[in-house]
Motif scaffolding. Structure first.
Motif, PDB file in Angstrom:
ATOM      1  N   LEU A  11     -44.140  36.519  -6.136  1.00 35.02           N
ATOM      2  CA  LEU A  11     -43.082  37.267  -6.646  1.00 35.02           C
ATOM      3  C   LEU A  11     -43.197  37.582  -7.902  1.00 35.02           C
ATOM      4  CD1 LEU A  11     -40.357  34.711  -5.022  1.00 35.02           C
ATOM      5  CD2 LEU A  11     -40.949  37.174  -4.211  1.00 35.02           C
ATOM      6  N   LEU A  12     -42.597  38.675  -8.303  1.00 38.83           N
ATOM      7  CA  LEU A  12     -42.792  39.301  -9.646  1.00 38.83           C
ATOM      8  C   LEU A  12     -41.178  39.622 -10.062  1.00 38.83           C
ATOM      9  CD1 LEU A  12     -45.667  41.686  -8.980  1.00 38.83           C
ATOM     10  CD2 LEU A  12     -45.859  39.751 -10.014  1.00 38.83           C
ATOM     11  N   PHE A  25     -32.619  42.144 -14.544  1.00 36.94           N
ATOM     12  CA  PHE A  25     -33.864  41.717 -14.026  1.00 36.94           C
ATOM     13  C   PHE A  25     -34.025  42.513 -12.820  1.00 36.94           C
ATOM     14  CE2 PHE A  25     -32.977  38.071 -16.686  1.00 36.94           C
ATOM     15  CZ  PHE A  25     -33.914  38.042 -17.497  1.00 36.94           C
ATOM     16  N   HIS A  26     -35.548  42.574 -12.308  1.00 40.51           N
ATOM     17  CA  HIS A  26     -35.651  43.004 -10.961  1.00 40.51           C
ATOM     18  C   HIS A  26     -36.876  42.500 -10.282  1.00 40.51           C
ATOM     19  CE1 HIS A  26     -36.333  46.049  -7.991  1.00 40.51           C
ATOM     20  NE2 HIS A  26     -37.509  46.443  -8.425  1.00 40.51           N
ATOM     21  N   TRP A  27     -36.912  42.044  -9.122  1.00 42.85           N
ATOM     22  CA  TRP A  27     -37.731  41.360  -8.230  1.00 42.85           C
ATOM     23  C   TRP A  27     -38.332  42.359  -7.422  1.00 42.85           C
ATOM     24  CZ3 TRP A  27     -37.737  35.688  -8.504  1.00 42.85           C
ATOM     25  CH2 TRP A  27     -36.832  35.194  -9.296  1.00 42.85           C
ATOM     26  N   TRP A  28     -39.946  41.953  -7.206  1.00 42.09           N
ATOM     27  CA  TRP A  28     -40.288  42.856  -6.140  1.00 42.09           C
ATOM     28  C   TRP A  28     -41.744  41.725  -5.750  1.00 42.09           C
ATOM     29  CZ3 TRP A  28     -40.775  43.845 -11.195  1.00 42.09           C
ATOM     30  CH2 TRP A  28     -41.964  44.118 -11.752  1.00 42.09           C
ATOM     31  N   ASN A  29     -42.582  42.303  -4.941  1.00 45.53           N
ATOM     32  CA  ASN A  29     -43.617  41.345  -4.189  1.00 45.53           C
ATOM     33  C   ASN A  29     -44.891  41.983  -4.577  1.00 45.53           C
ATOM     34  OD1 ASN A  29     -42.193  39.404  -2.423  1.00 45.53           O
ATOM     35  ND2 ASN A  29     -41.228  41.163  -2.123  1.00 45.53           N
ATOM     36  N   ARG A  30     -45.843  41.178  -4.814  1.00 42.82           N
ATOM     37  CA  ARG A  30     -47.153  41.377  -4.740  1.00 42.82           C
ATOM     38  C   ARG A  30     -47.857  40.587  -3.484  1.00 42.82           C
ATOM     39  NH1 ARG A  30     -50.097  39.358  -9.515  1.00 42.82           N
ATOM     40  NH2 ARG A  30     -49.046  41.006 -10.528  1.00 42.82           N
ATOM     41  N   LEU A  31     -48.385  41.301  -2.690  1.00 41.39           N
ATOM     42  CA  LEU A  31     -49.002  40.847  -1.252  1.00 41.39           C
ATOM     43  C   LEU A  31     -50.377  40.129  -1.437  1.00 41.39           C
ATOM     44  CD1 LEU A  31     -48.152  44.001   0.958  1.00 41.39           C
ATOM     45  CD2 LEU A  31     -46.963  41.948   0.650  1.00 41.39           C
ATOM     46  N   GLY A  34     -52.949  42.206  -3.148  1.00 46.36           N
ATOM     47  CA  GLY A  34     -53.031  42.794  -4.267  1.00 46.36           C
ATOM     48  C   GLY A  34     -51.991  43.870  -4.479  1.00 46.36           C
ATOM     49  N   VAL A  35     -51.591  44.573  -3.524  1.00 48.47           N
ATOM     50  CA  VAL A  35     -50.611  45.736  -3.424  1.00 48.47           C
ATOM     51  C   VAL A  35     -49.316  45.137  -3.790  1.00 48.47           C
ATOM     52  CG1 VAL A  35     -49.593  47.265  -2.036  1.00 48.47           C
ATOM     53  CG2 VAL A  35     -52.040  46.975  -1.698  1.00 48.47           C
ATOM     54  N   GLU A  36     -48.799  45.842  -4.864  1.00 47.02           N
ATOM     55  CA  GLU A  36     -47.320  45.574  -5.008  1.00 47.02           C
ATOM     56  C   GLU A  36     -46.391  46.149  -4.206  1.00 47.02           C
ATOM     57  OE1 GLU A  36     -46.501  45.484  -9.119  1.00 47.02           O
ATOM     58  OE2 GLU A  36     -48.263  44.387  -9.972  1.00 47.02           O
ATOM     59  N   LEU A  37     -45.367  45.520  -3.545  1.00 50.57           N
ATOM     60  CA  LEU A  37     -44.451  46.352  -2.730  1.00 50.57           C
ATOM     61  C   LEU A  37     -43.211  46.076  -3.197  1.00 50.57           C
ATOM     62  CD1 LEU A  37     -43.917  47.571   0.107  1.00 50.57           C
ATOM     63  CD2 LEU A  37     -43.727  45.275   1.004  1.00 50.57           C
ATOM     64  N   ASP A  38     -42.489  47.355  -3.622  1.00 47.44           N
ATOM     65  CA  ASP A  38     -41.291  47.157  -4.295  1.00 47.44           C
ATOM     66  C   ASP A  38     -40.142  48.118  -3.363  1.00 47.44           C
ATOM     67  OD1 ASP A  38     -38.906  47.380  -5.918  1.00 47.44           O
ATOM     68  OD2 ASP A  38     -39.918  47.781  -7.735  1.00 47.44           O
ATOM     69  N   LEU A  39     -39.505  47.455  -2.539  1.00 41.97           N
ATOM     70  CA  LEU A  39     -38.686  48.363  -1.696  1.00 41.97           C
ATOM     71  C   LEU A  39     -37.431  48.878  -2.366  1.00 41.97           C
ATOM     72  CD1 LEU A  39     -38.945  46.155   1.542  1.00 41.97           C
ATOM     73  CD2 LEU A  39     -40.399  48.132   0.901  1.00 41.97           C
ATOM     74  N   THR A  40     -37.140  48.533  -3.413  1.00 41.86           N
ATOM     75  CA  THR A  40     -35.776  48.869  -3.922  1.00 41.86           C
ATOM     76  C   THR A  40     -35.917  49.700  -5.497  1.00 41.86           C
ATOM     77  OG1 THR A  40     -35.336  46.458  -5.021  1.00 41.86           O
ATOM     78  CG2 THR A  40     -34.579  47.129  -2.767  1.00 41.86           C
ATOM     79  N   HIS A  41     -37.074  49.853  -5.785  1.00 46.34           N
ATOM     80  CA  HIS A  41     -37.199  50.312  -7.157  1.00 46.34           C
ATOM     81  C   HIS A  41     -36.463  51.941  -7.232  1.00 46.34           C
ATOM     82  CE1 HIS A  41     -39.342  51.099 -10.984  1.00 46.34           C
ATOM     83  NE2 HIS A  41     -39.652  52.287 -10.692  1.00 46.34           N
ATOM     84  N   GLU A  42     -36.171  52.462  -6.463  1.00 49.38           N
ATOM     85  CA  GLU A  42     -35.329  54.013  -6.616  1.00 49.38           C
ATOM     86  C   GLU A  42     -33.944  53.568  -6.885  1.00 49.38           C
ATOM     87  OE1 GLU A  42     -34.567  52.286  -2.603  1.00 49.38           O
ATOM     88  OE2 GLU A  42     -36.352  52.794  -3.566  1.00 49.38           O
ATOM     89  N   GLN A  43     -33.647  52.380  -7.062  1.00 53.01           N
ATOM     90  CA  GLN A  43     -32.252  52.204  -7.519  1.00 53.01           C
ATOM     91  C   GLN A  43     -31.858  52.203  -8.938  1.00 53.01           C
ATOM     92  OE1 GLN A  43     -31.341  47.786  -7.829  1.00 53.01           O
ATOM     93  NE2 GLN A  43     -33.241  47.279  -7.316  1.00 53.01           N
ATOM     94  N   PHE A  44     -33.023  52.433  -9.885  1.00 55.12           N
ATOM     95  CA  PHE A  44     -32.994  52.598 -11.292  1.00 55.12           C
ATOM     96  C   PHE A  44     -32.595  54.151 -11.691  1.00 55.12           C
ATOM     97  CE2 PHE A  44     -35.668  48.945 -10.462  1.00 55.12           C
ATOM     98  CZ  PHE A  44     -34.663  47.864 -11.055  1.00 55.12           C
ATOM     99  N   THR A  51     -39.923  46.231 -17.472  1.00 52.58           N
ATOM    100  CA  THR A  51     -41.060  45.956 -18.412  1.00 52.58           C
ATOM    101  C   THR A  51     -41.176  44.361 -18.210  1.00 52.58           C
ATOM    102  OG1 THR A  51     -39.415  45.569 -20.214  1.00 52.58           O
ATOM    103  CG2 THR A  51     -40.469  47.811 -19.840  1.00 52.58           C
ATOM    104  N   ALA A  52     -42.132  43.889 -18.939  1.00 52.26           N
ATOM    105  CA  ALA A  52     -42.410  42.339 -18.851  1.00 52.26           C
ATOM    106  C   ALA A  52     -42.408  41.869 -17.709  1.00 52.26           C
ATOM    107  CB  ALA A  52     -41.456  41.748 -20.037  1.00 52.26           C
ATOM    108  N   ALA A  53     -43.437  42.357 -16.725  1.00 51.09           N
ATOM    109  CA  ALA A  53     -43.398  42.005 -15.514  1.00 51.09           C
ATOM    110  C   ALA A  53     -44.150  40.652 -15.522  1.00 51.09           C
ATOM    111  CB  ALA A  53     -44.087  42.901 -14.288  1.00 51.09           C
ATOM    112  N   ARG A  54     -43.921  39.681 -14.442  1.00 51.13           N
ATOM    113  CA  ARG A  54     -44.608  38.199 -14.664  1.00 51.13           C
ATOM    114  C   ARG A  54     -44.568  37.873 -13.411  1.00 51.13           C
ATOM    115  NH1 ARG A  54     -39.871  37.794 -17.109  1.00 51.13           N
ATOM    116  NH2 ARG A  54     -38.541  36.019 -16.616  1.00 51.13           N
ATOM    117  N   VAL A  55     -45.620  37.072 -12.794  1.00 54.22           N
ATOM    118  CA  VAL A  55     -45.362  36.289 -11.705  1.00 54.22           C
ATOM    119  C   VAL A  55     -44.704  34.884 -11.748  1.00 54.22           C
ATOM    120  CG1 VAL A  55     -46.697  34.811  -9.757  1.00 54.22           C
ATOM    121  CG2 VAL A  55     -47.720  37.158 -10.929  1.00 54.22           C
ATOM    122  N   VAL A  56     -43.478  34.827 -10.751  1.00 53.93           N
ATOM    123  CA  VAL A  56     -42.791  33.647 -10.893  1.00 53.93           C
ATOM    124  C   VAL A  56     -42.835  32.710  -9.528  1.00 53.93           C
ATOM    125  CG1 VAL A  56     -41.134  34.543 -12.553  1.00 53.93           C
ATOM    126  CG2 VAL A  56     -40.827  34.738 -10.205  1.00 53.93           C
TER     127      VAL A  56
END
Length: 88
Positions: A11-12, A25-31, A34-44, A51-56
């Motif tokens: 989870l990122l 904040f915005h959350w998305w996934n790294r499979l 290694g592919v990052e999957l962000d299904l809701t990025h278009e909301q911005f 910015t400041a993405a990090r694994v949590v």
């Protein structure tokens, strides 16, 4: 969280900024691949930046919007079949 239930991975989370000020904040996934999957990025909106993405670590449940998560999970199961149990 549903994507993480199905595929695992990381989870990122990143900070959402507009005009130099943080707006949440915005959350998305790294499979696992290694592919990052962000299904809701278009909301911005235009000008917003994540910015400041990090694994949590996945937060333990029940989540803040647990009822909505469970409803979406039920709908996904109807289309895809059984999912791994959520981490709670």
């Amino acid at each position: 969280m549903i994507v993480n239930d199905i595929f695992g991975g990381d989870l990122l989370v990143g900070e959402v900024h507009l005009d130099g000020a943080q707006h949440g904040f915005h959350w998305w996934n790294r499979l696992p691949s290694g592919v990052e999957l962000d299904l809701t990025h278009e909301q911005f909106q235009r000008g917003q930046a994540v910015t400041a993405a990090r694994v949590v670590e996945r937060p333990p449940g029940p989540l803040h919007r647990w009822d909505e998560y469970l409803l979406l999970r039920e709908r996904v199961i109807k289309h895809l079949g059984h999912l791994p149990e959520p981490a709670i």
